[in-house]
Enzyme design. Structure first.
Site, mmCIF file in Angstrom:
data_model
loop_
_atom_site.group_PDB
_atom_site.id
_atom_site.type_symbol
_atom_site.label_atom_id
_atom_site.label_comp_id
_atom_site.label_asym_id
_atom_site.label_seq_id
_atom_site.Cartn_x
_atom_site.Cartn_y
_atom_site.Cartn_z
ATOM 1 N N GLU A 225 -18.747 16.726 2.806
ATOM 2 C CA GLU A 225 -18.789 16.768 4.272
ATOM 3 C C GLU A 225 -20.098 16.163 4.793
ATOM 4 O O GLU A 225 -21.087 16.035 4.064
ATOM 5 C CB GLU A 225 -18.629 18.206 4.763
ATOM 6 C CG GLU A 225 -18.648 18.406 6.267
ATOM 7 C CD GLU A 225 -17.563 17.642 7.038
ATOM 8 O OE1 GLU A 225 -17.613 16.389 7.073
ATOM 9 O OE2 GLU A 225 -16.694 18.288 7.640
ATOM 10 N N HIS B 234 -9.240 20.298 3.534
ATOM 11 C CA HIS B 234 -9.188 21.604 2.868
ATOM 12 C C HIS B 234 -8.599 22.671 3.792
ATOM 13 O O HIS B 234 -8.574 22.525 5.011
ATOM 14 C CB HIS B 234 -10.593 22.030 2.414
ATOM 15 C CG HIS B 234 -11.549 22.189 3.559
ATOM 16 N ND1 HIS B 234 -11.574 23.305 4.383
ATOM 17 C CD2 HIS B 234 -12.504 21.360 4.031
ATOM 18 C CE1 HIS B 234 -12.500 23.163 5.295
ATOM 19 N NE2 HIS B 234 -13.085 21.972 5.113
#
Length: 190
Positions: free
Chosen positions: A83, A9
Protein backbone atom coordinates in the site's frame (compact mmCIF):
# COMPACT_ATOMS: atom_id res chain seq x y z
CA UNK A 1 -2.35 -11.40 -24.33
CA UNK A 2 -1.86 -11.34 -20.54
CA UNK A 3 -4.89 -11.01 -18.26
CA UNK A 4 -4.55 -9.71 -14.74
CA UNK A 5 -7.16 -9.52 -12.00
CA UNK A 6 -6.34 -6.98 -9.30
CA UNK A 7 -8.08 -7.95 -6.05
CA UNK A 8 -8.39 -5.64 -3.09
CA UNK A 9 -7.95 -7.37 0.26
CA UNK A 10 -10.93 -8.03 2.55
CA UNK A 11 -12.01 -5.68 5.32
CA UNK A 12 -9.91 -4.87 8.37
CA UNK A 13 -10.99 -3.17 11.58
CA UNK A 14 -9.30 0.01 10.32
CA UNK A 15 -11.29 -0.12 7.06
CA UNK A 16 -14.48 -0.54 9.07
CA UNK A 17 -13.59 2.41 11.32
CA UNK A 18 -12.50 4.71 8.47
CA UNK A 19 -8.86 4.84 9.54
CA UNK A 20 -6.06 5.37 7.02
CA UNK A 21 -3.96 2.23 6.86
CA UNK A 22 -0.91 2.54 4.76
CA UNK A 23 1.87 0.12 5.48
CA UNK A 24 0.67 -0.83 8.96
CA UNK A 25 0.17 -4.57 9.02
CA UNK A 26 -3.48 -4.75 10.02
CA UNK A 27 -5.03 -8.23 9.61
CA UNK A 28 -8.44 -9.07 8.18
CA UNK A 29 -11.36 -8.96 10.59
CA UNK A 30 -14.18 -11.55 10.64
CA UNK A 31 -16.04 -9.76 7.82
CA UNK A 32 -12.82 -9.48 5.80
CA UNK A 33 -12.16 -13.21 6.09
CA UNK A 34 -15.63 -13.95 4.74
CA UNK A 35 -15.15 -11.38 1.95
CA UNK A 36 -11.87 -13.11 1.04
CA UNK A 37 -13.70 -16.44 0.91
CA UNK A 38 -16.46 -14.98 -1.29
CA UNK A 39 -13.88 -13.42 -3.59
CA UNK A 40 -12.04 -16.75 -3.76
CA UNK A 41 -15.22 -18.63 -4.62
CA UNK A 42 -16.01 -16.08 -7.36
CA UNK A 43 -12.51 -16.28 -8.86
CA UNK A 44 -12.52 -20.09 -8.77
CA UNK A 45 -14.96 -20.06 -11.69
CA UNK A 46 -12.00 -19.22 -13.95
CA UNK A 47 -8.65 -20.91 -14.51
CA UNK A 48 -5.68 -18.91 -13.20
CA UNK A 49 -1.96 -19.49 -13.69
CA UNK A 50 -0.50 -17.67 -10.72
CA UNK A 51 -1.18 -15.42 -7.74
CA UNK A 52 0.95 -12.56 -6.44
CA UNK A 53 0.37 -10.66 -3.20
CA UNK A 54 1.53 -7.60 -1.35
CA UNK A 55 3.50 -8.78 1.71
CA UNK A 56 1.07 -7.16 4.18
CA UNK A 57 -0.96 -9.76 6.11
CA UNK A 58 -4.39 -8.47 5.00
CA UNK A 59 -3.39 -9.09 1.38
CA UNK A 60 -1.64 -12.39 2.09
CA UNK A 61 -4.69 -13.70 4.03
CA UNK A 62 -6.92 -12.79 1.08
CA UNK A 63 -4.46 -14.40 -1.36
CA UNK A 64 -4.37 -17.62 0.71
CA UNK A 65 -8.16 -17.94 0.50
CA UNK A 66 -8.04 -17.34 -3.25
CA UNK A 67 -5.16 -19.78 -3.76
CA UNK A 68 -7.07 -22.50 -1.92
CA UNK A 69 -10.23 -22.10 -4.03
CA UNK A 70 -8.39 -21.68 -7.33
CA UNK A 71 -6.02 -24.61 -6.64
CA UNK A 72 -2.90 -22.45 -6.92
CA UNK A 73 -0.23 -23.96 -4.67
CA UNK A 74 2.17 -21.02 -4.48
CA UNK A 75 1.70 -17.35 -3.60
CA UNK A 76 4.47 -15.04 -4.74
CA UNK A 77 4.97 -11.91 -2.65
CA UNK A 78 6.04 -8.69 -4.33
CA UNK A 79 6.70 -5.68 -2.10
CA UNK A 80 6.11 -3.33 -5.04
CA UNK A 81 2.37 -3.99 -4.59
CA UNK A 82 2.40 -2.81 -0.96
CA UNK A 83 0.00 0.00 0.00
CA UNK A 84 0.88 3.67 -0.40
CA UNK A 85 2.98 5.25 2.33
CA UNK A 86 0.59 7.82 3.77
CA UNK A 87 3.27 9.53 5.83
CA UNK A 88 2.08 11.55 8.83
CA UNK A 89 -1.62 10.69 8.40
CA UNK A 90 -1.36 6.91 8.60
CA UNK A 91 -3.60 5.86 11.49
CA UNK A 92 -5.75 9.00 11.22
CA UNK A 93 -9.35 9.42 10.05
CA UNK A 94 -9.89 9.03 6.28
CA UNK A 95 -12.64 11.65 6.00
CA UNK A 96 -10.53 14.26 7.78
CA UNK A 97 -7.47 13.87 5.53
CA UNK A 98 -8.75 12.49 2.17
CA UNK A 99 -8.50 15.80 0.30
CA UNK A 100 -4.98 16.44 1.62
CA UNK A 101 -3.55 13.03 0.80
CA UNK A 102 -5.23 13.03 -2.62
CA UNK A 103 -3.45 16.34 -3.28
CA UNK A 104 -0.10 15.03 -1.95
CA UNK A 105 -0.25 17.68 0.81
CA UNK A 106 0.97 15.45 3.63
CA UNK A 107 4.47 15.39 5.07
CA UNK A 108 6.46 12.31 4.02
CA UNK A 109 3.66 10.92 1.83
CA UNK A 110 4.46 8.77 -1.18
CA UNK A 111 3.30 11.02 -4.00
CA UNK A 112 0.72 9.82 -6.49
CA UNK A 113 3.33 10.05 -9.22
CA UNK A 114 5.82 7.92 -7.27
CA UNK A 115 3.08 5.44 -6.36
CA UNK A 116 1.99 5.08 -10.00
CA UNK A 117 5.57 4.66 -11.16
CA UNK A 118 6.23 1.93 -8.57
CA UNK A 119 3.02 -0.04 -9.10
CA UNK A 120 2.74 0.28 -12.86
CA UNK A 121 6.38 -0.72 -13.35
CA UNK A 122 5.67 -3.81 -11.22
CA UNK A 123 2.54 -4.58 -13.26
CA UNK A 124 4.47 -4.29 -16.53
CA UNK A 125 7.22 -6.56 -15.20
CA UNK A 126 4.65 -9.19 -14.21
CA UNK A 127 2.92 -9.01 -17.61
CA UNK A 128 6.12 -9.15 -19.66
CA UNK A 129 7.61 -12.00 -17.61
CA UNK A 130 4.41 -14.04 -17.79
CA UNK A 131 3.16 -13.44 -21.30
CA UNK A 132 -0.07 -15.22 -22.16
CA UNK A 133 -0.93 -16.07 -18.55
CA UNK A 134 -3.88 -15.26 -16.30
CA UNK A 135 -2.65 -13.73 -13.06
CA UNK A 136 -4.26 -12.59 -9.82
CA UNK A 137 -2.58 -9.78 -7.87
CA UNK A 138 -3.88 -9.14 -4.34
CA UNK A 139 -3.14 -5.63 -3.17
CA UNK A 140 -4.63 -2.46 -1.67
CA UNK A 141 -7.00 0.34 -2.59
CA UNK A 142 -4.45 3.01 -3.54
CA UNK A 143 -2.13 0.46 -5.11
CA UNK A 144 -4.91 -0.74 -7.41
CA UNK A 145 -6.24 2.77 -8.10
CA UNK A 146 -2.76 3.91 -9.10
CA UNK A 147 -2.47 1.06 -11.62
CA UNK A 148 -5.93 1.65 -13.06
CA UNK A 149 -5.32 5.42 -13.23
CA UNK A 150 -2.00 4.86 -15.03
CA UNK A 151 -3.84 2.72 -17.62
CA UNK A 152 -6.87 5.00 -18.10
CA UNK A 153 -6.99 8.25 -16.12
CA UNK A 154 -10.39 9.15 -17.58
CA UNK A 155 -11.94 5.97 -16.20
CA UNK A 156 -10.34 5.73 -12.74
CA UNK A 157 -8.84 8.30 -10.37
CA UNK A 158 -7.90 8.37 -6.71
CA UNK A 159 -11.48 9.31 -5.73
CA UNK A 160 -12.85 6.15 -7.38
CA UNK A 161 -14.37 3.78 -4.81
CA UNK A 162 -12.98 0.26 -4.65
CA UNK A 163 -14.87 -2.05 -2.31
CA UNK A 164 -13.08 -4.51 -0.08
CA UNK A 165 -12.42 -7.81 -1.90
CA UNK A 166 -13.46 -6.36 -5.26
CA UNK A 167 -11.91 -7.51 -8.53
CA UNK A 168 -10.59 -5.26 -11.29
CA UNK A 169 -9.59 -6.75 -14.63
CA UNK A 170 -6.85 -5.41 -16.89
CA UNK A 171 -5.40 -6.80 -20.09
CA UNK A 172 -2.04 -6.41 -21.83
CA UNK A 173 -2.31 -7.02 -25.56
CA UNK A 174 -0.28 -5.76 -28.53
CA UNK A 175 1.91 -3.61 -26.24
CA UNK A 176 -1.14 -1.83 -24.88
CA UNK A 177 -3.05 -1.90 -21.59
CA UNK A 178 -6.81 -1.71 -21.14
CA UNK A 179 -9.23 -1.88 -18.23
CA UNK A 180 -11.89 -4.55 -18.82
CA UNK A 181 -13.81 -3.96 -15.56
CA UNK A 182 -13.16 -2.48 -12.14
CA UNK A 183 -14.69 -2.66 -8.67
CA UNK A 184 -16.50 -5.89 -9.54
CA UNK A 185 -18.05 -6.77 -6.19
CA UNK A 186 -21.57 -8.14 -6.68
CA UNK A 187 -20.27 -11.45 -5.33
CA UNK A 188 -19.44 -9.83 -1.97
CA UNK A 189 -22.57 -10.09 0.15
CA UNK A 190 -21.23 -9.19 3.58
Amino acid sequence: MTEICLVRHGQTDWNFSGIIQGREDIPLNIVGKEQARQSAEFLSKEKWDMIISSPLSRAVETAKAIAEFTKLDKILEDKRFIERDFGQVSGKNVSEYRNKYNADEIENIETMKDLMTRTFTALEDVAKNNEGKKIIIVAHSHTIKSILHAIDPKKVNFETKLNNACASYVEYKDNSWSIKAFNVSDHITI
